[in-house]
Scaffold this motif. Structure first.
Motif, mmCIF file in Angstrom:
data_model
loop_
_atom_site.group_PDB
_atom_site.id
_atom_site.type_symbol
_atom_site.label_atom_id
_atom_site.label_comp_id
_atom_site.label_asym_id
_atom_site.label_seq_id
_atom_site.Cartn_x
_atom_site.Cartn_y
_atom_site.Cartn_z
ATOM 1 N N PRO A 293 -39.360 4.968 18.574
ATOM 2 C CA PRO A 293 -39.526 3.681 19.275
ATOM 3 C C PRO A 293 -40.819 3.646 20.077
ATOM 4 O O PRO A 293 -41.341 4.685 20.490
ATOM 5 C CB PRO A 293 -38.289 3.623 20.181
ATOM 6 N N PRO A 294 -41.373 2.465 20.307
ATOM 7 C CA PRO A 294 -42.648 2.364 21.037
ATOM 8 C C PRO A 294 -42.519 2.840 22.470
ATOM 9 O O PRO A 294 -41.449 2.767 23.092
ATOM 10 C CB PRO A 294 -42.985 0.873 20.956
ATOM 11 N N SER A 297 -43.728 -2.123 25.428
ATOM 12 C CA SER A 297 -43.906 -3.404 24.738
ATOM 13 C C SER A 297 -44.564 -4.370 25.703
ATOM 14 O O SER A 297 -44.220 -4.412 26.894
ATOM 15 C CB SER A 297 -42.573 -3.970 24.244
ATOM 16 N N THR A 299 -46.257 -8.517 26.102
ATOM 17 C CA THR A 299 -46.265 -9.882 25.581
ATOM 18 C C THR A 299 -47.581 -10.534 25.947
ATOM 19 O O THR A 299 -47.953 -10.574 27.126
ATOM 20 C CB THR A 299 -45.104 -10.710 26.155
ATOM 21 N N VAL A 306 -45.487 -10.411 20.812
ATOM 22 C CA VAL A 306 -45.024 -9.117 21.312
ATOM 23 C C VAL A 306 -45.845 -8.016 20.647
ATOM 24 O O VAL A 306 -45.984 -7.974 19.422
ATOM 25 C CB VAL A 306 -43.528 -8.922 21.029
ATOM 26 N N GLU A 308 -46.287 -3.882 20.376
ATOM 27 C CA GLU A 308 -45.701 -2.571 20.603
ATOM 28 C C GLU A 308 -46.819 -1.558 20.785
ATOM 29 O O GLU A 308 -47.772 -1.522 20.007
ATOM 30 C CB GLU A 308 -44.813 -2.167 19.427
ATOM 31 N N PHE A 310 -47.957 2.539 21.472
ATOM 32 C CA PHE A 310 -47.548 3.928 21.290
ATOM 33 C C PHE A 310 -48.600 4.838 21.903
ATOM 34 O O PHE A 310 -49.800 4.612 21.725
ATOM 35 C CB PHE A 310 -47.395 4.266 19.803
ATOM 36 N N HIS A 331 -48.758 -5.238 16.090
ATOM 37 C CA HIS A 331 -47.996 -6.485 16.139
ATOM 38 C C HIS A 331 -47.804 -6.979 14.719
ATOM 39 O O HIS A 331 -48.520 -6.565 13.794
ATOM 40 C CB HIS A 331 -48.707 -7.539 16.999
ATOM 41 N N TRP A 349 -47.394 -4.963 9.512
ATOM 42 C CA TRP A 349 -47.931 -4.728 10.843
ATOM 43 C C TRP A 349 -49.449 -4.759 10.838
ATOM 44 O O TRP A 349 -50.086 -4.425 9.837
ATOM 45 C CB TRP A 349 -47.467 -3.369 11.394
ATOM 46 N N GLU A 366 -49.749 0.820 28.688
ATOM 47 C CA GLU A 366 -49.974 -0.595 28.964
ATOM 48 C C GLU A 366 -51.085 -0.791 29.990
ATOM 49 O O GLU A 366 -51.801 -1.798 29.961
ATOM 50 C CB GLU A 366 -48.680 -1.270 29.426
#
Length: 641
Positions: A293-294, A297, A299, A306, A308, A310, A331, A349, A366
Motif C-alpha cells: 500500500p502507498p 495519499s 488530493t 488522488v 498515491e 511511495f 495517479h 497508472w 508528502e
C-alpha cells in the motif's frame, strides 16, 4: 494667464521639464552606494580596456544601467529622453561630470569582456546580499526534527527572438544577423521565436533575493551554470556563517541526470528535483515498495485527483553515484485517453519519480512533494520581475554586455529589498507549513533472501499498426526454441545482463528458413532484404525480495516556514519614492565646469599611456557643488549621510 473663476492659472512659454518620477529613488540608491563605498569599489575594480567611447569609464555606464533598471522605462531611448534635461544632476549623484551619449553606452556594452563581467559579478555576490540582513532575518524552513534549511531555487528562463526569413542564394552574400552573438537555436518553451537565449537564475525563497544570474546562447550550458550557481550559493551561506548543509536547492527535471546530482551532492547541499528518466521504476526495491500500500495519499487542489505516494528508500541512480532518496507518485490515467505531459504511463497508472537527499525523519514523502510543487512561488517571482524590471529586454547584442545589464537589474532588486526592510521594519512571517504527524510504517527486507527473476516478458507487438507479426505470434516449445507462424524454429542466441536487475534473451531465426518463406514480408516488414532473419527478444526482471511492514509509533513535529513579504517591501518602497516631491535648484547662476588637473608635460610629450587613476579622473566631478537636490519623504531610519 488662463482665466478661471475659482483659481489663478499661470502659464509660461519657457520650457521647464518636470523631474522624472523615478529620480527620487535614484538619488537614494546612489547615495546609499556612495555611503557604503561601493561607487569607489566600482571605479577601482570594474575595469575595461575600452573601445571608442570617449573619456568615459565603466563607472559612468554602470550608473546609467542602475538608473535604467530603477526607472522602469520601456526602452533605453525613453530613458535617455527623460534623463536628458537632468543629465548633469544625475551624473553628479555618482561623482561624475558629463552624461554619456546612448551610442557610447552601446559601444561600452559591446566592448564588455569576460574579466570585466566577472569583476562586476564578484562585487554583486559580495555586497548585494548581506546588507540589512542577519542570520535570523533571512528566514528558513525548519523540518520535523527542528533542523533549519535555506531554500534556493535554480531554474532557467528563456528569451526568444524573432528573425526574418531571408533568401539563401549563391548570388547573395550570407546574412549577418545582429543576434548571432547572443542567441542560438534552442528550446523556446511557450514563446514565439526562431532563436533563444537562456538565463539561469538563483533565488533565495525566504527573502526573494536574487543570488546570481548566468546566461548563454541557445539552451545554455546547464552543467557549467549549475557549477557557478553552487559557488554563488556557497558564497551566500558564508556571509551568514552557515554551512552548505543548510542549503536546500530545488530544481526541475533538467538537472536530474547523474552528473548534475553528483555535483550537488559533492557541494554538500540538499536537493529536491524531478527525475528525467524512469528506469529506476524497474529496480527490485522500487517494485517491492509498489507492491505494498502507498505510504501516503494526496488530493490535488484543482482537479481533486488522488495521488498515491511511495517512499522508495535510498538508492544509487548509477554506478559510482551516491545514494539518493527516491519518491514515486502515481495517479490513474485520464478517462479521455489524453497522454499526460509529465510522467510515464504503465498500464492504468501514470508514474512520476522525484529525487531528494532530505532525511526521511525530517520530511515525509508528502512534504517533499509539497516542497517541490512549491516552486510555483518561484514562477510568481519571475512574473513580478518581468513587471518591475524586465531584465530580459535587449540592451546589448553581445553575451557579456547583456549579462552585465541583467546583473545590474538584480542588484537594484536586492537594494529595494534591503532598504525597504531597513525603512519599513517588516516582521518575519511564520506559518505552520505542515502539522505534526505520526511516522508512517516502513518496509524491512528479509535478509539473505535468494535472488529470483520473474517470467519472461516478450517485446511489444506492433500489431495492426504495421501488419507485422508481433512476439506473441511465436510459441515457446519444450526444447527451448520458438516456433514461428510458418512452422520454423528460432534458436536462443544469448541471455545477457542488461543491468543489475534486468536480463534480456534474444532468439534468432535461420537465414535459410527466412529467405524463401512466404510470410517473409509480414514477418520482417515491408522492404526487407534477403540477407536478414527474424529476431525476437524477451526481458525478465529481478523479483523484489520479501519484506515485512514495521510500524514505528513515533510522533514527528511540525514543519515551519519563515520568510518576509518581499513583494510588499519592494512595491511599497517604489510607490513611496514615486510619490515624493523632488526639486533641483542651481547654486550658481552660470555654472563653470572645473577641469581635472592637467597631466605632467613629460607624460604628454612622451605619449605615455593613461594610468587607471588618470583615466578615471577625466570625467570625475571637480569643484564645489553647483546643484541642490531636495527630496521629500526621507525617513529618519534611512542611514544616508
Amino acid at each position: 494667464m488662463i482665466p478661471n473663476p475659482s483659481i489663478e492659472v499661470q502659464t509660461s512659454p519657457v520650457d521647464h521639464p518636470s523631474v522624472p518620477v523615478w529620480f527620487a529613488e535614484v538619488v537614494i540608491l546612489s547615495q546609499h552606494l556612495a555611503t557604503k563605498g561601493l561607487l569607489e569599489t566600482f571605479a577601482h575594480q570594474v575595469r575595461l580596456v575600452r573601445g571608442r567611447f570617449g573619456s568615459y569609464e565603466p563607472l559612468d555606464f554602470l550608473a546609467l544601467l542602475i538608473g535604467y533598471a530603477a526607472s522602469g522605462e520601456r526602452t533605453l531611448a525613453d530613458f535617455f529622453d527623460r534623463l536628458a534635461p537632468f543629465g548633469a544632476a544625475f551624473m553628479a549623484l555618482f561623482g561624475r561630470a558629463r552624461l554619456p551619449h546612448h551610442s557610447s553606452l552601446s559601444r561600452f556594452l559591446a566592448s564588455v569582456d569576460h574579466p570585466c563581467l566577472e569583476a562586476f559579478r564578484t562585487l554583486f555576490e559580495q555586497n548585494s546580499f548581506a546588507e540589512g540582513w542577519t542570520t535570523e532575518t533571512i528566514g528558513g524552513i525548519w523540518d520535523r526534527q527542528g533542523r533549519r534549511f535555506i531554500v534556493f531555487d535554480v531554474d532557467a528562463t528563456r528569451q526568444a527572438a524573432r528573425q526574418r526569413a531571408l533568401p539563401c542564394d549563391p548570388t547573395l552574400p550570407p546574412p549577418r544577423r545582429r543576434l548571432d552573438a547572443v542567441c542560438a537555436p534552442g528550446y523556446t518553451g511557450r514563446k514565439r521565436g526562431e532563436v533563444v537565449r537562456t538565463r539561469t537564475v538563483i533565488l533565495q525563497m525566504h527573502t526573494r533575493q536574487w543570488v546570481g544570474t548566468y546566461a548563454g546562447r541557445g539552451n545554455g550550458d546547464y552543467q557549467g551554470e549549475l557549477t557557478s550557481a553552487l559557488r554563488a550559493i556557497t558564497t551566500y551561506l558564508k556571509l551568514f556563517t552557515l554551512t552548505p548543509e543548510a542549503a536546500l536547492v530545488r530544481l526541475d527535471g533538467q538537472y536530474s541526470d547523474t552528473v548534475a546530482i553528483t555535483q550537488l551532492i559533492e557541494a554538500g547541499v540538499h536537493l529536491v528535483t524531478r527525475a528525467r528518466g524512469y528506469r529506476v521504476l524497474e529496480h527490485p526495491q522500487i517494485q517491492r515498495v509498489l507492491a505494498h500500500p502507498p505510504t501516503a495519499s494526496m488530493t490535488r487542489v484543482n482537479s481533486e485527483e488522488v495521488v498515491e505516494v511511495f517512499d522508495g528508500g535510498w538508492l544509487p541512480l548509477d554506478e559510482g553515484v551516491p545514494q539518493t532518496r527516491i519518491i514515486v507518485a502515481r495517479h490513474r490515467t485520464s478517462t479521455s485517453g489524453k497522454r499526460p505531459s509529465v510522467g510515464k504511463c504503465i498500464g492504468e497508472w501514470v508514474y512520476e519519480v522525484f529525487i531528494t537527499t532530505l532525511p526521511a525523519d525530517g520530511f515525509l514523502v508528502e512534504d517533499v512533494l509539497n516542497l517541490y510543487h512549491g516552486r510555483g512561488a518561484f514562477e510568481a517571482v519571475l512574473a513580478n520581475e518581468d513587471v518591475e524590471e524586465d531584465p530580459d529586454r535587449w540592451c546589448s547584442y553581445t553575451q557579456c554586455g547583456q549579462e552585465l545589464w541583467q546583473i545590474a537589474c538584480q542588484w537594484v532588486w536586492n537594494l529595494r529589498l534591503s532598504l525597504g526592510q531597513a525603512t519599513q521594519q517588516v516582521e518575519l512571517r511564520e506559518i505552520e507549513w505542515a502539522p505534526p504527524k505520526q511516522a508512517p510504517p516502513s518496509l524491512e527486507a528479509v535478509e539473505d533472501a535468494p535472488r529470483e527473476y520473474g517470467p519472461w516478458q516478450w517485446a511489444k507487438a506492433f500489431g495492426a499498426a504495421t501488419g507485422r507479426f508481433g512476439a506473441d505470434a511465436f510459441v515457446l516449445q519444450e526444447d527451448g526454441k520458438l516456433r514461428c507462424p510458418a512452422g520454423s524454429s528460432l534458436w536462443l542466441s544469448e541471455v545477457r545482463q542488461e543491468n543489475e536487475f534486468t536480463q534480456r534473451a534474444t532468439y534468432l531465426g535461420f537465414r535459410r528458413d527466412c529467405e524463401p518463406c512466404a510470410l517473409k514480408e509480414q514477418c520482417l516488414g515491408r522492404g526487407a532484404k534477403g540477407n536478414r532473419a527474424r529476431r525476437v527478444s524477451a526481458v525478465r526482471r529481478l523479483l523484489p525480495p520479501p519484506a515485512t511492514m514495521l510500524r514505528t509509533p513515533m510522533m514527528l513535529g511540525s514543519i515551519r516556514w519563515v520568510d518576509v513579504a518581499g513583494r510588499a517591501l519592494r512595491r511599497t518602497w517604489t510607490t513611496h519614492w514615486r510619490s515624493q516631491y523632488v526639486e533641483l535648484i542651481p547654486l550658481v547662476e552660470f555654472p563653470q565646469r572645473v577641469f581635472p588637473p592637467p597631466r605632467p608635460p613629460r607624460a604628454i610629450r612622451s605619449h605615455y599611456r593613461w594610468s587607471w587613476p588618470d583615466r578615471l579622473a577625466r570625467n570625475a566631478w571637480w569643484g564645489p557643488p553647483q546643484l541642490r537636490i531636495t527630496v521629500a519623504g526621507v525617513p529618519t531610519t534611512l542611514a544616508i549621510n
